[in-house]
Design an enzyme around this catalytic site. Structure first.
Site, PDB file in Angstrom:
ATOM      1  N   GLN A 149      55.975 -43.270  50.639  1.00  0.00           N
ATOM      2  CA  GLN A 149      55.236 -42.386  50.136  1.00  0.00           C
ATOM      3  C   GLN A 149      55.589 -41.241  49.010  1.00  0.00           C
ATOM      4  O   GLN A 149      55.846 -40.377  50.006  1.00  0.00           O
ATOM      5  CB  GLN A 149      53.717 -42.242  50.262  1.00  0.00           C
ATOM      6  N   TYR A 155      55.075 -37.953  57.130  1.00  0.00           N
ATOM      7  CA  TYR A 155      53.775 -38.826  57.850  1.00  0.00           C
ATOM      8  C   TYR A 155      54.754 -40.599  57.360  1.00  0.00           C
ATOM      9  O   TYR A 155      54.192 -41.689  58.130  1.00  0.00           O
ATOM     10  CB  TYR A 155      52.599 -39.051  56.450  1.00  0.00           C
TER      11      TYR A 155
HETATM   12  N1  CAA Z   1      56.044 -40.602  41.722  1.00  0.00           N
HETATM   13  C1  CAA Z   1      56.925 -39.712  41.795  1.00  0.00           C
HETATM   14  N2  CAA Z   1      56.710 -38.828  41.031  1.00  0.00           N
HETATM   15  C2  CAA Z   1      55.693 -37.958  41.274  1.00  0.00           C
HETATM   16  C3  CAA Z   1      54.961 -39.057  41.923  1.00  0.00           C
HETATM   17  C4  CAA Z   1      54.908 -40.338  42.454  1.00  0.00           C
HETATM   18  N3  CAA Z   1      53.912 -40.550  43.106  1.00  0.00           N
HETATM   19  N4  CAA Z   1      53.891 -38.254  41.801  1.00  0.00           N
HETATM   20  C5  CAA Z   1      54.434 -37.044  41.424  1.00  0.00           C
HETATM   21  N5  CAA Z   1      55.713 -36.931  40.724  1.00  0.00           N
HETATM   22  C6  CAA Z   1      56.221 -35.985  40.072  1.00  0.00           C
HETATM   23  C7  CAA Z   1      55.390 -34.892  39.875  1.00  0.00           C
HETATM   24  O1  CAA Z   1      54.723 -35.882  37.827  1.00  0.00           O
HETATM   25  C8  CAA Z   1      56.260 -33.511  39.408  1.00  0.00           C
HETATM   26  O2  CAA Z   1      57.467 -34.213  38.476  1.00  0.00           O
HETATM   27  P1  CAA Z   1      57.767 -32.730  37.468  1.00  0.00           P
HETATM   28  O3  CAA Z   1      58.251 -31.643  38.725  1.00  0.00           O
HETATM   29  O4  CAA Z   1      59.108 -33.092  36.783  1.00  0.00           O
HETATM   30  O5  CAA Z   1      56.223 -32.484  36.868  1.00  0.00           O
HETATM   31  C9  CAA Z   1      57.019 -33.150  40.569  1.00  0.00           C
HETATM   32  O6  CAA Z   1      56.862 -35.398  41.233  1.00  0.00           O
HETATM   33  C10 CAA Z   1      56.396 -32.956  41.121  1.00  0.00           C
HETATM   34  O7  CAA Z   1      54.856 -33.571  41.235  1.00  0.00           O
HETATM   35  P2  CAA Z   1      53.947 -32.553  41.805  1.00  0.00           P
HETATM   36  O8  CAA Z   1      54.055 -30.669  41.193  1.00  0.00           O
HETATM   37  O9  CAA Z   1      52.042 -33.128  42.079  1.00  0.00           O
HETATM   38  O10 CAA Z   1      54.041 -32.129  43.827  1.00  0.00           O
HETATM   39  P3  CAA Z   1      53.096 -31.564  44.167  1.00  0.00           P
HETATM   40  O11 CAA Z   1      53.845 -30.540  45.628  1.00  0.00           O
HETATM   41  O12 CAA Z   1      51.992 -30.311  43.659  1.00  0.00           O
HETATM   42  O13 CAA Z   1      52.267 -32.539  45.107  1.00  0.00           O
HETATM   43  C11 CAA Z   1      51.693 -34.302  46.172  1.00  0.00           C
HETATM   44  C12 CAA Z   1      53.019 -32.972  45.812  1.00  0.00           C
HETATM   45  C13 CAA Z   1      50.860 -33.180  46.875  1.00  0.00           C
HETATM   46  C14 CAA Z   1      52.730 -34.667  47.362  1.00  0.00           C
HETATM   47  C15 CAA Z   1      50.729 -35.025  45.453  1.00  0.00           C
HETATM   48  O14 CAA Z   1      52.207 -35.551  45.132  1.00  0.00           O
HETATM   49  C16 CAA Z   1      49.919 -35.914  46.522  1.00  0.00           C
HETATM   50  O15 CAA Z   1      48.820 -35.558  46.974  1.00  0.00           O
HETATM   51  N6  CAA Z   1      50.527 -37.366  45.931  1.00  0.00           N
HETATM   52  C17 CAA Z   1      49.833 -38.045  47.609  1.00  0.00           C
HETATM   53  C18 CAA Z   1      50.445 -38.123  48.282  1.00  0.00           C
HETATM   54  C19 CAA Z   1      49.382 -39.580  49.321  1.00  0.00           C
HETATM   55  O16 CAA Z   1      49.226 -40.784  48.989  1.00  0.00           O
HETATM   56  N7  CAA Z   1      49.284 -39.560  50.594  1.00  0.00           N
HETATM   57  C20 CAA Z   1      48.309 -39.644  50.834  1.00  0.00           C
HETATM   58  C21 CAA Z   1      47.029 -39.057  52.248  1.00  0.00           C
HETATM   59  S1  CAA Z   1      46.302 -40.552  52.564  1.00  0.00           S
HETATM   60  C22 CAA Z   1      47.289 -41.546  53.594  1.00  0.00           C
HETATM   61  O17 CAA Z   1      48.161 -41.372  53.611  1.00  0.00           O
HETATM   62  C23 CAA Z   1      46.629 -42.848  54.472  1.00  0.00           C
HETATM   63  C24 CAA Z   1      47.019 -43.573  54.119  1.00  0.00           C
HETATM   64  O18 CAA Z   1      48.085 -43.983  55.554  1.00  0.00           O
HETATM   65  C25 CAA Z   1      47.422 -44.544  53.506  1.00  0.00           C
END
Ligand code: CAA
Length: 249
Positions: A149, A155
């Site tokens: 992810q 993780y």
């Molecule tokens: N795929 C591809 N690119 C992505 C993306 C994705 N899923 N998400 C963001 N990006 C890109 C953005 O568009 C951005 O591109 P630019 O630099 O060109 O603008 C770049 O990646 C950076 O993105 P962010 O500015 O959002 O990065 P950030 O560091 O601020 O945030 C993050 C990153 C905190 C990880 C955020 O993306 C996030 O919260 N992601 C979700 C993570 C997730 O799914 N966690 C699950 C938690 S629950 C769990 O884990 C339980 C379980 O077992 C299922």
């Protein structure tokens, strides 16, 4: 199925979102349950006591990263109840951030709790299970250990590692009446998932064929299934419970 003799279960992360539902499901299946979790747990203890009132569920303060404390808990449970039959490793944390921003502390914390905690508890529990000829170990992994992810190198590595651990230990104890399995939940209604930015969460839910988050009870019933006495021919397996988010064969 209610076990012929009451089984004793320890659930790490037992006060957490999935952990509470797992404790309840095992208690309803006829087990004595010890919920092992960080002391205090952000004021959740009182709510946990209300949600589990009337069931045979106790609480033990435990930091799963503390190897000696894990050993002490296993010995206490064995002394109090004669055996530790079922171990559910559900303690898990996230420190989501992209790898290029990730600090070593964020890597260490997630690997330490999510994977190190599994080693610490299994290491102490497995000898007793093998010598008694019965054991059920269920490791709560994640769909993100199967798919990877964005923002979760720590993780995803820990959760994928958990399943490698599961398969290896399953082989070591298969002839001793001990089964070792993992479950890979998808996105569920837990504090961990609800803490995600809403637009990211909504984007993920859109991709879930079932069209919603899972309920902790839907994970817990799979744990109770794997922990049952008659689940004896299932070992080294990983059961996905993810609403169809990730399918493989
Ligand atoms: N795929 C591809 N690119 C992505 C993306 C994705 N899923 N998400 C963001 N990006 C890109 C953005 O568009 C951005 O591109 P630019 O630099 O060109 O603008 C770049 O990646 C950076 O993105 P962010 O500015 O959002 O990065 P950030 O560091 O601020 O945030 C993050 C990153 C905190 C990880 C955020 O993306 C996030 O919260 N992601 C979700 C993570 C997730 O799914 N966690 C699950 C938690 S629950 C769990 O884990 C339980 C379980 O077992 C299922």
């Amino acid at each position: 199925m209610t076990p012929a003799i009451p089984r004793t279960a320890v659930v790490s992360g037992g006060i957490g979102g999935l952990g509470t539902a797992i404790c309840i499901a095992l208690a309803r299946a006829g087990c004595r349950v010890v919920a092992a979790d960080l002391d205090g747990h952000g004021g959740r203890i009182d709510a946990f006591a209300r949600e589990t009132g009337g069931l045979d569920i106790g609480f033990a303060a435990l930091d799963v990263t503390d190897f000696a404390a894990c050993g002490a808990l296993v010995r206490e449970v064995e002394a109090a109840h004669g055996a530790l039959d079922i171990l559910v490793n559900a303690a898990g944390i996230t420190r989501d951030t992209t790898l290029r921003k990730m600090e070593p502390a964020q890597w260490d914390a997630v690997l330490g709790v999510n994977l190190g905690g599994v080693f610490n508890l299994c290491r102490h529990a497995v000898d007793g299970m093998a010598s008694r000829g019965f054991g059920r170990i269920v490791n709560i992994s994640s769909v993100n250990g199967q798919t990877g992810q964005f923002g979760q190198t720590n993780y995803s590595a820990a959760k994928a590692g958990m399943h490698g651990f599961t398969m290896a230990l399953a082989r070591e104890v298969a002839r001793k009446g001990v089964t070792v399995n993992s479950i890979s939940p998808g996105y569920c209604e837990t504090a961990m998932v609800l803490a995600m930015p809403q637009e990211i969460r909504d984007g993920i839910v859109d991709k879930v064929p079932v069209g919603r988050l899972g309920k902790p009870e839907e994970i817990a019933r799979t744990v109770a299934f794997l922990a049952a006495d008659d689940a004896s021919f299932i070992t080294g397996a990983n059961i996905p419970v993810n609403g169809g988010l990730f399918m493989s064969f």
